[in-house]
Design an enzyme around this catalytic site. Structure first.
Site, short mmCIF file in Angstrom:
data_model
loop_
_atom_site.label_atom_id
_atom_site.label_comp_id
_atom_site.label_asym_id
_atom_site.label_seq_id
_atom_site.Cartn_x
_atom_site.Cartn_y
_atom_site.Cartn_z
N HIS A 50 -5.42 1.24 -3.68
CA HIS A 50 -4.49 0.95 -2.58
C HIS A 50 -3.56 2.13 -2.29
O HIS A 50 -2.73 2.04 -1.39
CB HIS A 50 -3.66 -0.28 -2.89
CG HIS A 50 -4.45 -1.54 -2.91
ND1 HIS A 50 -3.91 -2.75 -3.25
CD2 HIS A 50 -5.76 -1.80 -2.64
CE1 HIS A 50 -4.84 -3.69 -3.19
NE2 HIS A 50 -5.97 -3.13 -2.82
N HIS B 147 -2.76 5.69 -0.88
CA HIS B 147 -3.25 6.66 0.10
C HIS B 147 -2.39 7.91 0.04
O HIS B 147 -1.16 7.81 0.01
CB HIS B 147 -3.19 6.07 1.51
CG HIS B 147 -4.04 4.85 1.67
ND1 HIS B 147 -5.12 4.81 2.51
CD2 HIS B 147 -3.97 3.63 1.08
CE1 HIS B 147 -5.67 3.61 2.44
NE2 HIS B 147 -4.99 2.88 1.58
N MET C 87 0.84 -1.18 0.00
CA MET C 87 0.00 0.00 0.00
C MET C 87 0.89 1.24 0.00
O MET C 87 1.49 1.56 1.02
CB MET C 87 -0.90 -0.02 1.24
CG MET C 87 -1.56 1.31 1.53
SD MET C 87 -2.49 1.35 3.05
CE MET C 87 -1.22 1.77 4.22
N PRO C 88 1.03 1.91 -1.10
CA PRO C 88 1.79 3.16 -1.09
C PRO C 88 1.08 4.22 -0.24
O PRO C 88 -0.14 4.40 -0.35
CB PRO C 88 1.82 3.58 -2.56
CG PRO C 88 1.61 2.32 -3.32
CD PRO C 88 0.68 1.52 -2.46
N LEU C 89 1.85 4.88 0.60
CA LEU C 89 1.33 5.96 1.43
C LEU C 89 2.20 7.18 1.16
O LEU C 89 3.41 7.16 1.38
CB LEU C 89 1.39 5.59 2.91
CG LEU C 89 1.01 6.67 3.91
CD1 LEU C 89 -0.41 7.16 3.69
CD2 LEU C 89 1.18 6.15 5.33
#
Length: 62
Positions: free
Chosen positions: A38, A40, A1-3
């Protein structure tokens, strides 16, 4: 999940912020293959009085 966290000085319109998060999302999808749902993104807007470069507040610049 890239944040992704993006810090920026306040003052941009809602339309500009929407365009920013869309462009960043599209770039991450393109470059990593991560699904958009995915990704954020957190936007941290700060007052000009809370940001300084070389000892000068952004609020003091012309």
């Amino acid at each position: 999940m890239p944040l992704v966290h993006i810090d920026l000085i306040e003052g941009r319109s809602p339309e500009q912020l929407k365009a920013l998060v869309k462009d960043v999302t599209d770039a991450i999808v393109k470059d990593t293959g991560a699904p958009a749902e995915h990704i954020h993104i957190v936007l941290n807007e700060m007052a000009k009085e809370h940001y300084s470069v070389a000892g000068v507040l952004a609020s003091d610049k012309a």
